[in-house]
Design a protein around this motif. Structure first.
Motif, PDB file in Angstrom:
ATOM      1  N   ASP A 182       0.837  -1.188   0.000  1.00  0.00           N
ATOM      2  CA  ASP A 182       0.000   0.000   0.000  1.00  0.00           C
ATOM      3  C   ASP A 182       0.882   1.253   0.000  1.00  0.00           C
ATOM      4  OD1 ASP A 182      -2.696   1.144   0.077  1.00  0.00           O
ATOM      5  OD2 ASP A 182      -2.104   1.877   2.057  1.00  0.00           O
ATOM      6  N   LEU A 183       1.938   1.232   0.809  1.00  0.00           N
ATOM      7  CA  LEU A 183       2.877   2.353   0.860  1.00  0.00           C
ATOM      8  C   LEU A 183       3.602   2.515  -0.480  1.00  0.00           C
ATOM      9  CD1 LEU A 183       4.308   4.586   2.459  1.00  0.00           C
ATOM     10  CD2 LEU A 183       5.855   2.828   3.362  1.00  0.00           C
ATOM     11  N   ILE A 184       4.048   1.404  -1.059  1.00  0.00           N
ATOM     12  CA  ILE A 184       4.718   1.466  -2.363  1.00  0.00           C
ATOM     13  C   ILE A 184       3.751   2.013  -3.409  1.00  0.00           C
ATOM     14  CG2 ILE A 184       5.677   0.054  -4.238  1.00  0.00           C
ATOM     15  CD1 ILE A 184       6.830  -1.795  -2.003  1.00  0.00           C
ATOM     16  N   SER A 185       2.516   1.536  -3.382  1.00  0.00           N
ATOM     17  CA  SER A 185       1.501   2.003  -4.328  1.00  0.00           C
ATOM     18  C   SER A 185       1.320   3.505  -4.224  1.00  0.00           C
ATOM     19  CB  SER A 185       0.158   1.322  -4.058  1.00  0.00           C
ATOM     20  OG  SER A 185       0.266  -0.067  -4.190  1.00  0.00           O
ATOM     21  N   GLU A 186       1.251   3.977  -2.980  1.00  0.00           N
ATOM     22  CA  GLU A 186       1.074   5.410  -2.751  1.00  0.00           C
ATOM     23  C   GLU A 186       2.234   6.199  -3.367  1.00  0.00           C
ATOM     24  OE1 GLU A 186       1.317   8.155   1.161  1.00  0.00           O
ATOM     25  OE2 GLU A 186      -0.069   6.457   1.313  1.00  0.00           O
TER      26      GLU A 186
END
Length: 160
Positions: free
Chosen positions: A33-37
């Motif tokens: 989720d952090l990488i996606s953000e």
């Protein structure tokens, strides 16, 4: 949800492994989720992009099969990835009536550094195991991946 309601009557080792798998899954979701953000994507789009990266050019139907998503959901994912500049739609060289989804190479090069540390850390952990142990772990992970797809199918087939 209490632990008693989730875990079946199993050995303490199995119970510990189940709990660690749950924690690993939750942390993986949070990490991605952090990488996606950071990539300007949502988590589903990011993971679909990873499937395209692994498989090479794919049709929407192939991506749906790889991910377990519906073809309608995959079409929306491809639209968003294309709009963000990560993929393009192109004619299939083997069947000009079909469209394949391809990575935009320049964007892939921009994303690679995000995964460099993660890959190095994973390889460092793998280096602690023998080839025989890694084969055992690989078999377990493959079985878990198949089980996950099967569970996704079951959930889709259930009445709301």
């Amino acid at each position: 949800m209490s632990r008693d309601n989730v875990l079946p009557d199993v050995s303490s080792l199995q119970q510990e492994l189940l709990l660690e798998l749950r924690q690993n899954s939750a942390r993986a979701v949070m990490l991605h989720d952090l990488i996606s953000e950071k990539m300007g994507l949502n988590a589903t789009d990011h993971k679909c992009l990873d499937f395209i990266n692994q498989a090479g050019p794919v049709t929407a139907g192939q991506l749906a099969q790889l991910t377990g998503l519906t073809t309608g959901a995959v079409t929306s994912v491809i639209d968003r990835l294309e709009q963000a500049g990560y993929v393009i739609r192109d004619k299939d060289p083997n069947d000009r009536r079909r469209v394949v989804v391809k990575l935009v190479p320049e964007r892939s090069e921009q994303v690679a550094p995000v995964f460099k540390s993660l890959m190095q850390s994973t390889l460092q952990i793998m280096g602690q195991y023998t080839d025989q142990e890694l084969q055992f772990i690989l078999k377990f992970i493959k079985q878990c991946n198949e089980m996950t797809l099967d569970e996704m199918k079951k959930l889709k087939e259930e009445n709301p």
